[in-house]
Motif scaffolding. Structure first.
Motif: not given
Length: 70
Positions: A29, A32-33
């Protein structure tokens, strides 16, 4: 400076979406950010116009407020 284009303008949008999703494959996550942030900065650099980027920021912010479930 040209105004922000908000009408459909993307060449092969389905292909781009598939590529975007594939680019996130295997990322955490946080990764991905960070990827999204780098992509935004690269595209902002390509656009180059602060006025257009400010229009895009406002449009995206307004869209976030109008999105279902927000």
């Amino acid at each position: 400076t040209m105004p922000l284009i908000t009408a459909p303008h993307l060449e092969s949008p389905d292909d781009f979406y598939a590529d975007l999703i594939a680019a996130h494959d295997g990322l955490s996550e946080d990764e991905s950010h960070a990827f999204n942030a780098r992509l935004v900065l690269l595209l902002a650099n390509h656009v180059g116009s602060l006025d257009v980027l400010r229009e895009a920021l406002a449009a995206a912010r307004d869209g976030a407020r109008q999105a279902p479930g927000s």
